[in-house]
Design a protein around this motif. Structure first.
Motif, PDB file in Angstrom:
ATOM      1  N   ASP A 107     -58.105  67.837 123.545  1.00  0.00           N
ATOM      2  CA  ASP A 107     -56.676  68.105 123.653  1.00  0.00           C
ATOM      3  C   ASP A 107     -56.000  67.039 124.510  1.00  0.00           C
ATOM      4  N   PRO A 108     -55.212  66.131 123.926  1.00  0.00           N
ATOM      5  CA  PRO A 108     -54.600  65.042 124.698  1.00  0.00           C
ATOM      6  C   PRO A 108     -53.699  65.514 125.833  1.00  0.00           C
ATOM      7  N   THR A 109     -53.147  66.705 125.720  1.00  0.00           N
ATOM      8  CA  THR A 109     -52.233  67.185 126.765  1.00  0.00           C
ATOM      9  C   THR A 109     -52.965  67.480 128.076  1.00  0.00           C
ATOM     10  N   LEU A 110     -54.294  67.506 128.043  1.00  0.00           N
ATOM     11  CA  LEU A 110     -55.070  67.797 129.243  1.00  0.00           C
ATOM     12  C   LEU A 110     -55.293  66.573 130.126  1.00  0.00           C
ATOM     13  N   LEU A 111     -54.912  65.390 129.633  1.00  0.00           N
ATOM     14  CA  LEU A 111     -55.211  64.172 130.384  1.00  0.00           C
ATOM     15  C   LEU A 111     -54.553  64.183 131.757  1.00  0.00           C
ATOM     16  N   TYR A 112     -53.309  64.630 131.826  1.00  0.00           N
ATOM     17  CA  TYR A 112     -52.630  64.690 133.125  1.00  0.00           C
ATOM     18  C   TYR A 112     -53.320  65.699 134.046  1.00  0.00           C
TER      19      TYR A 112
END
Length: 271
Positions: free
Chosen positions: A85-90
Motif C-alpha cells: 500500500d503506497p499510502t503507508l510510506l509516510y
C-alpha cells in the motif's frame, strides 16, 4: 514510540559490556573499530494480520540500545519497508524517525511506489550511494512500481563502483539477490561478474528471502541475508545483521537474534 516491551528488556543485558569479537578465533578483537552498522529488512509495515507496529517498535528499541551499548554509525533497512500500500510510506518513515542513528533505505518488491514518490519521501532516489570515512556504501534498486523482481541497473552500478575505486572497501545493498540461490532470486550475471572483478567490493547484503539468514559465496565475494524483522513467514526469530569494520581494514559480520542465542552465522573478512 514505546520501548518497554519485554523483548527490549531481555535484550539490554544481552549486549551490555560485550567486547568486539574476533569471530574467526572467537576471541576479543584487538583492532580498533572504524565503523559499525546494522542491516535489517522486511518489516512489511501495514501487512494485514501481523503485529507490524510491535515488530517496528522492537527493532527500533534494539538498534537504539545497540547505539548506547556498543555504538552504531548507521542502519540500512534493506527493502520491503511497507506491504503493497503506497499510502503507508509516510507512516513507516514517521516510525523509523524514532531511530537514534542515521538510516538509509532500499526499495523492495512490496514497496510499490514510483521513483518520484520515493525521492520526495526519502530525499534520494531508489539508486543511492554514500561514503563514511574511507568506505563506500551502494544501495541499488531491485524492483519497480509494479513490484516486479528486476536486476539492478548495471550501468549505474559500474558508475558508482568507478566513483569509489579509491575506497578501502565497498559494501553493497540489494533487496533481491542477483543469483538464483532461492526461488526469490534473479539471475543477473553482469552484476555478479562486476562484483567479482572489483577488488574493493567486500560484501553484498540482501533481504527478501525471510528464511535466509546466513552467507553464500560467488566469485570469491560473500553475499549475506538477514532473515526478517516483520512479515508473516521466515526464520523462527526476528533479528538483524551487524557489521563491524576495523581500522586495520579487517571486518566481521554476524546475524543477531535479540531474544535467544544471540550471535548466529558469523563471518570474518580479511583486509
Amino acid at each position: 514510540m514505546i520501548f518497554e516491551r519485554r523483548t527490549f528488556l531481555k535484550f539490554f543485558p544481552a549486549i551490555s559490556g560485550l567486547p568486539f569479537l574476533n569471530l574467526a578465533e572467537n576471541e576479543p578483537s584487538t583492532a580498533k573499530l572504524a565503523l559499525r552498522f546494522i542491516v535489517a529488512s522486511d518489516g512489511h509495515y501495514g501487512q494485514p494480520n501481523t503485529d507490524f507496529k510491535a515488530f517496528h517498535s522492537d527493532l527500533i528499541g534494539w538498534i537504539n540500545q545497540e547505539k548506547v551499548q556498543k555504538g552504531v554509525d548507521f542502519t540500512v533497512i534493506n527493502g520491503d519497508l511497507i506491504h503493497d500500500d503506497p499510502t503507508l510510506l509516510y507512516d513507516v518513515k514517521s516510525t523509523l524517525e524514532n531511530l537514534r542513528v542515521p538510516y538509509y533505505v532500499t526499495r523492495g518488491n512490496h514497496d510499490k511506489v514510483g521513483v518520484d514518490v520515493w525521492q520526495s519521501t526519502w530525499g534520494y532516489s531508489t539508486n543511492h550511494s554514500f561514503a563514511k570515512g574511507e568506505y563506500a556504501f551502494i544501495l541499488g534498486d531491485t524492483s519497480n512500481e509494479k513490484g516486479e523482481y528486476v536486476c539492478p541497473d548495471i550501468q549505474w552500478l559500474r558508475s558508482e563502483i568507478t566513483k569509489y575505486s579509491a575506497a578501502k572497501g565497498i559494501y553493497i545493498f540489494l533487496h533481491i539477490t542477483p543469483e538464483k540461490w532461492t526461488s526469490g532470486g534473479v539471475d543477473c550475471k553482469e552484476v555478479t561478474t562486476l562484483f567479482e572483478k572489483t577488488p574493493n567490493v567486500k560484501a553484498i547484503f540482501h533481504g527478501h528471502d525471510h528464511d535466509q539468514d546466513s552467507q553464500k559465496t560467488l566469485g570469491g565475494k560473500p553475499y549475506f541475508f538477514d532473515g526478517h524483522f516483520g512479515g508473516n513467514w521466515g526464520t523462527t526469530y526476528k533479528g538483524y545483521r551487524v557489521v563491524e569494520i576495523f581500522q586495520d581494514e579487517t571486518w566481521q559480520t554476524y546475524q543477531y537474534n535479540p531474544t535467544a542465542a544471540p550471535i548466529l552465522n558469523s563471518f570474518s573478512g580479511k583486509k
